[in-house]
Write a protein that holds these residues in place. Structure first.
Motif: not given
Length: 180
Positions: A51, A55, A60, A63, A75, A79, A82
């Motif tokens: 992650v 990102f 993170v 978000m 969520c 994350i 993804e």
């Protein structure tokens, strides 16, 4: 008290001085107010590495702050998924996998339609053959032997009628090179 023998619920309540995966990677002190600690426990270090690589930790955290607390776990799962998809396919990410699966579904639907068409064609051919046999039966007399050799209840047409068929071994001998 030995923490290895503690029940899981009691284990969760005990604060161990081990930092969460995020704080461990970022080499910072993990306090009780750490936003990432509930979602990236020390055992899931690799999830946070992925992650963070895709990102970044600050993104993170931003978000997660925008999402209400009851939905943060979902969520984080999204994350992480993804981020893994982005590492496999940097351009499309999870969208590439979705498009690939949609293409497979379309191909399978085409195959299914083709098989349905073939099935209907074979049903039509079967009905035509049974009608030919029925017409042939009306042209030839049926002997009592035929009732023993042919089970009349085994064939049904689509309209529910039972064709009456017969086989006369004297008029139509069976030629074969094997014996039953």
């Amino acid at each position: 008290m030995d923490v290895g023998l503690m029940p899981a619920k009691a284990w969760a309540r005990v604060k161990i001085n081990q930092p969460c995966a995020a704080c461990r990677m970022l080499r910072r002190r993990c306090g009780s107010d750490c936003l990432l600690a509930p979602y990236f426990p020390p055992e899931e270090f690799n999830n946070f590495v992925v992650v963070h690589k895709v990102f970044g930790a600050s993104n993170v955290m931003k978000m997660l702050q925008k999402v209400e607390e009851s939905k943060r776990e979902d969520c984080v799962k999204s994350i992480v998924y993804e981020a893994n998809a982005r590492l496999r396919d940097p351009v499309y990410g999870s969208s590439g996998a979705i498009c690939h699966l949609q293409k497979q579904v379309q191909e399978l639907e085409l195959q299914l339609e083709s098989m349905r068409t073939k099935f209907l064609e074979s049903q039509e051919q079967r009905n035509q053959l049974l009608k030919i046999l029925m017409d042939f039966q009306y042209q030839c007399p049926i002997s009592p032997i035929d009732d023993v050799m042919f089970d009349r209840g085994s064939f049904f047409l689509d309209d529910g009628t039972v064709p009456v068929l017969g086989y006369n071994p004297i008029e139509f001998p069976l030629h074969c090179d094997w014996i039953l």
